[in-house]
Scaffold this motif. Structure first.
Motif, short mmCIF file in Angstrom:
data_model
loop_
_atom_site.label_atom_id
_atom_site.label_comp_id
_atom_site.label_asym_id
_atom_site.label_seq_id
_atom_site.Cartn_x
_atom_site.Cartn_y
_atom_site.Cartn_z
N ASP A 69 0.84 -1.10 -0.27
CA ASP A 69 0.53 0.03 0.02
C ASP A 69 1.17 1.41 -0.16
N GLU A 70 2.16 1.37 -0.58
CA GLU A 70 2.99 2.39 -0.86
C GLU A 70 2.57 2.84 -1.98
N GLU A 71 3.05 4.86 -2.67
CA GLU A 71 2.90 4.59 -4.05
C GLU A 71 4.73 4.59 -4.00
N PRO A 72 5.11 5.44 -5.23
CA PRO A 72 6.31 4.77 -5.76
C PRO A 72 7.51 6.10 -5.65
N TRP A 73 6.25 6.89 -5.18
CA TRP A 73 6.56 8.89 -4.81
C TRP A 73 7.09 8.72 -3.46
N GLU A 74 7.12 8.00 -2.53
CA GLU A 74 7.31 7.60 -1.22
C GLU A 74 8.24 7.08 -1.01
N SER A 75 8.33 5.60 -1.85
CA SER A 75 8.55 4.39 -1.31
C SER A 75 10.52 4.42 -1.21
N ARG A 76 11.06 3.92 -0.56
CA ARG A 76 12.68 3.58 -0.61
C ARG A 76 13.51 3.13 -1.47
N ALA A 77 12.39 2.89 -3.19
CA ALA A 77 13.27 2.66 -4.34
C ALA A 77 13.04 3.97 -4.85
N THR A 78 14.06 4.33 -4.85
CA THR A 78 13.68 6.04 -5.45
C THR A 78 14.12 5.76 -6.49
N PRO A 79 14.40 6.99 -8.06
CA PRO A 79 14.43 6.44 -9.11
C PRO A 79 16.05 6.62 -9.85
N GLU A 80 16.79 7.20 -8.17
CA GLU A 80 18.24 7.15 -8.11
C GLU A 80 18.72 5.53 -7.83
N ARG A 81 17.99 4.52 -7.63
CA ARG A 81 18.03 4.00 -7.04
C ARG A 81 17.65 2.59 -8.12
N LEU A 82 16.58 3.22 -8.36
CA LEU A 82 15.49 2.20 -9.39
C LEU A 82 16.75 2.05 -10.37
N ALA A 83 17.34 3.31 -11.06
CA ALA A 83 18.56 3.71 -12.52
C ALA A 83 19.49 2.35 -11.43
N GLY A 84 19.98 2.81 -11.01
CA GLY A 84 21.05 1.53 -10.63
C GLY A 84 21.01 0.22 -10.73
N LEU A 85 19.36 -0.42 -10.22
CA LEU A 85 19.46 -2.22 -10.36
C LEU A 85 18.61 -2.22 -12.19
N LEU A 86 18.63 -1.15 -12.57
CA LEU A 86 18.47 -1.05 -14.00
C LEU A 86 19.56 -1.41 -14.91
N GLU A 87 21.05 -0.51 -14.75
CA GLU A 87 21.66 -0.31 -14.96
C GLU A 87 22.50 -1.92 -14.97
N LEU A 88 22.26 -2.67 -14.05
CA LEU A 88 22.87 -4.05 -13.64
C LEU A 88 22.43 -4.83 -14.98
N LEU A 89 21.34 -4.18 -14.90
CA LEU A 89 19.99 -5.90 -16.04
C LEU A 89 20.21 -5.77 -17.12
N ASP A 90 21.03 -3.60 -17.22
CA ASP A 90 21.09 -4.12 -18.61
C ASP A 90 22.53 -4.70 -19.10
N ARG A 98 23.72 -7.28 -18.42
CA ARG A 98 23.58 -8.66 -17.55
C ARG A 98 24.49 -8.94 -16.72
N THR A 99 24.65 -8.48 -15.98
CA THR A 99 24.80 -8.25 -14.79
C THR A 99 24.10 -9.65 -13.69
N ILE A 100 22.87 -9.08 -13.83
CA ILE A 100 21.73 -9.62 -12.61
C ILE A 100 21.12 -10.30 -14.09
N ASN A 101 20.13 -11.53 -14.01
CA ASN A 101 19.55 -11.06 -14.52
C ASN A 101 17.71 -11.45 -13.92
N VAL A 102 16.71 -11.48 -14.89
CA VAL A 102 15.50 -10.81 -14.27
C VAL A 102 15.45 -11.13 -12.84
#
Ligand code: ADP
Ligand code: ZN
Ligand code: MG
Length: 485
Positions: free
Chosen positions: A367-388, A390-394
């Motif tokens: 029951d949380e919204e993205p903009w109030e989440s600890r998963a900030t855009p900056e942190r999520l970007a870090g994750l998506l870079e790893l995925l891109d 291929r350091t990690i899989n889905v």
């Protein structure tokens, strides 16, 4: 051709929105929803003789803001009139409204649809006060069959902006699209919270039909009492069908005000104050005209934020995201900002997918919204870079996301701490594949015989053996090499 196809529906709407002010339109009483009855009243909003109204400046400001967003001309001078009728919810026996000199005139609202743009002319927008609320006591809580009715004056005098459109809409669906995008715009500007259930946005639809190709307007009916988009759409559909049936049967549509009954899905003529024909509009002598400083009007226009429709259009053109993604991601200003922040750091399409998909799915459970989440855009970007990279899989990325949501932190550190990184050592993978082929000669033979499906078996085994850390695509390639396919 069916009867339905030989007629064109014509729809024009009148929308009342409750302005997001702190106090009422002509007095200092606080606005409240759901407070005990008759706790926010004073001589002005109770209509005591001699009490003098004063126009709420913030209401004028919000009306001008809305007018700018609707592309209207802001009247250099607008005035108030008394709209006279007798009803228990109206203690003065008149409603203060604007008549021939409204605050906003002649605009156009553009909404986006999957098929393109929907342009709706805005005839005018004017300020007025709301009536009080009748509470019907007795079984059902409705007027019909009530034993008595009491009046709650808390709502009396609430500032409203009434927006009137040209008859430019030609389907119930388009009308709903228009309402939704108008609501989004007014909300994002802070003009109104547009909460339909609480009555802070109310829509009346005027509906007529005419033979396709005809330029003349048919006789219209006015539909009232629709407090949700679903009811609104159904009521308009039902009315279009009803009018076509009348015309097909050789009859004539009569100009009625109809009330939609959501239980039966049918429309009934409404007998009420709305049918009082002569309101005897008189100029309101107790209020001065509204003459906004032109410099202020210009400043308000200049300070207008990017409108949702412009944002959607820009995203589709510049970021290459789909209409659907743009629609969902601009549902609120906060979500739009979150997405833009992320899309500036990574591939916008990947950003759209992850925000709409996994992020919202995981957050919904909390029951949380993205903009109030600890998963900030900056942190999520870090994750998506790893995925891109291929350091990690889905599956690993989803696990890291859960951790970001739970505790925040840094994707790289989480991957290391949890040992989620994909095996990048080729020889390790190669050894594993060689072993799997040796251990499963039957399957290896099937693969050589052209049974492509067996590839999935080997990839599955490899993922199991590495606890999900193998790159499935690379494993597939190695299996083919080793098996000699
Ligand atoms: P009224 O005199 O009943 O108040 P207006 O001309 O002021 O009618 O229009 C009220 C609303 O009805 C506007 O939104 C307008 O676009 C719409 N409207 C007017 N005529 C028609 C028509 N023939 N069919 C559908 N909508 C109409
Ligand atoms: Zn008051
Ligand atoms: Mg009218």
């Amino acid at each position: 051709m069916s009867a339905r196809q030989s007629y064109e529906p014509v729809i024009g709407v009148e929308i009342h929105v409750q302005l997001a002010t702190a106090t009422k339109m002509f007095c200092g009483c606080e606005l409240s929803f759901g407070d005990p009855a008759n706790t926010h009243t004073c001589p002005v909003c109770l209509g005591h003789p001699g009490a003098l109204p004063v126009t709420n400046a913030r209401a004028v400001e919000l009306a001008i803001l809305a007018g700018h967003a609707l592309g209207c001309t802001i009247a250099p001078r607008s005035t108030f009139h008394r709209k006279n009728y007798f009803y228990p919810d109206l203690p003065k026996a008149y409603q203060i409204s604007q008549y021939d000199e409204p605050v906003c005139l002649g605009g156009e609202f553009v909404a986006l649809t999957p098929g393109g743009e929907l342009r709706v002319g805005i005839t005018r927008a004017h300020l007025e006060e709301d009536a009080a609320k009748l509470v019907h006591a007795g079984p059902g809580g409705r007027r019909a069959g009530a034993e008595s009715s009491i009046v709650d004056f808390n709502r009396g005098g609430t500032p409203l902006l009434e927006i009137v459109t040209e008859p430019d809409l030609h389907s119930a669906e388009d009308a709903v699209t228009f309402f939704k995008q108008l609501r989004l715009t007014l909300r994002q500007l802070g003009v109104s919270d547009c909460n339909m259930e609480e009555g802070s946005m109310r829509a009346d639809a005027n509906v007529s039909v005419r033979p396709v190709g005809s330029q003349e307007l048919g006789v219209k009916t006015e539909l009232k009492n629709m407090n949700s988009f679903r009811f609104l759409e159904r009521a308009m559909e039902a009315e279009i069908d009803r009018q076509i049936a009348i015309l097909e049967g050789g009859g004539k549509v009569t100009q009625d005000t109809l009330h939609y009954d959501p239980d039966s899905g049918t429309l009934h003529p409404l007998r009420s104050k709305e049918e009082a024909h002569d309101y005897r509009y008189l100029p309101e002598p107790d209020l001065v005209p509204v003459v906004p400083d032109p410099a202020w009007v210009d400043r308000l226009r200049a300070a207008l934020p990017e409108l949702p429709v412009d944002r959607r259009r820009r995203w589709m053109a510049e970021l290459g995201i789909t209409f659907e993604d743009a629609e969902v991601l601009s549902e609120s200003a906060e979500l739009a900002t979150y997405f833009e922040d992320l899309a500036a750091r990574v591939d916008p399409k990947a950003a759209a997918n992850w925000v709409r998909g996994e992020l919202r799915a995981q957050l919904r459970e909390r029951d949380e919204e993205p903009w109030e989440s600890r998963a900030t855009p900056e942190r999520l970007a870090g994750l998506l870079e790893l995925l891109d990279a291929r350091t990690i899989n889905v599956p690993a990325a989803k696990e890291v996301l859960a951790e970001l949501i739970e505790r925040g932190g840094d994707a790289v550190a989480i991957v290391e701490a949890k040992g989620l990184g994909q095996i990048t050592d080729e020889s390790e993978l190669d050894e594993l594949v060689a072993r799997l082929i040796a251990d499963n000669p039957e399957q290896a033979q099937q693969l050589r015989d052209g049974k492509e499906k067996v590839l999935g078996f080997f990839v599955g085994q490899a993922m199991k053996a590495t606890e999900g850390r193998a790159d499935p695509k690379r494993v597939g390639e190695l299996v083919r090499d080793r098996a000699g396919v």
